[in-house]
Design a protein around this motif. Structure first.
Motif: not given
Length: 179
Positions: A1-11, A81-82, A99-103, A149-151
């Motif tokens: 289960m994921t929280n649709n409002q919380n996001r993870i951004y991998v730089v 989260s970054i 398993g991390n659809s918010n990433l 992915v955004v460049a």
């Protein structure tokens, strides 16, 4: 289960692309959760790198699993989260996505001469061109099929890269809240 409002951004990006500077600034401005992925390397990887040996995919597997778990935990407690992670290969990015659809990923993109010049100008920083060559050799540029992915072009002042990164995250957050 994921929280649709919380996001993870991998730089993500090669060494010298500005991942640490950008991620630290963005996390600070957004009061976001923050993790430098290098902190999760197992002892064996740290010792291998300290001896000047390159890591292989087998070495990276437990590290990527730990990053995946950290991303899952972070999204449960932080709105944003970054995570800093080079994520040079597509299957590394796929492992982080599992398993991390918010990433999603923010790819700090720059050409070899730009990054080489920046690394060479760092004061008190150990630098060998061969290290950068190996990073570019391993890099699998995100393709159009990687919709998450955004460049961001790093051939601009650091403040502009930070501003563009913030704008991307804030526009994404605005879309999520109003969708």
């Amino acid at each position: 289960m994921t929280n649709n409002q919380n996001r993870i951004y991998v730089v993500m990006g090669v060494s010298g692309s500005g991942k640490s500077a950008v991620a630290n600034a963005v996390a600070s401005k957004l009061s976001a959760g923050f993790l430098d992925g290098d902190f999760l390397h197992p002892r064996s990887n740290i010792l291998k790198m300290a001896a000047g040996e390159a890591l292989n995919d087998e070495d990276r597997a437990p590290w990527l699993a730990a990053l995946n778990d950290a991303a899952f935990a972070m999204q449960r407690t932080n709105n944003v989260s970054i995570i800093i992670c080079s994520a040079l290969k597509k299957h590394y990015r796929d492992r982080l996505r599992a398993g991390n659809s918010n990433l999603s990923f923010i790819y700090l993109h720059g050409d070899f001469p730009v990054i080489e010049a920046r690394m060479a100008s760092r004061k008190g920083h150990f630098f060998k061109s061969s290290m950068l060559i190996s990073q570019f050799a391993a890099l699998e540029q995100p393709g159009v099929e990687e919709h998450d992915v955004v460049a961001i072009n790093i051939n601009q002042p650091l403040d502009a890269v930070i501003a563009e990164t913030l704008q991307h995250i804030q526009s994404f957050q605005a879309q999520e809240c109003c969708a």
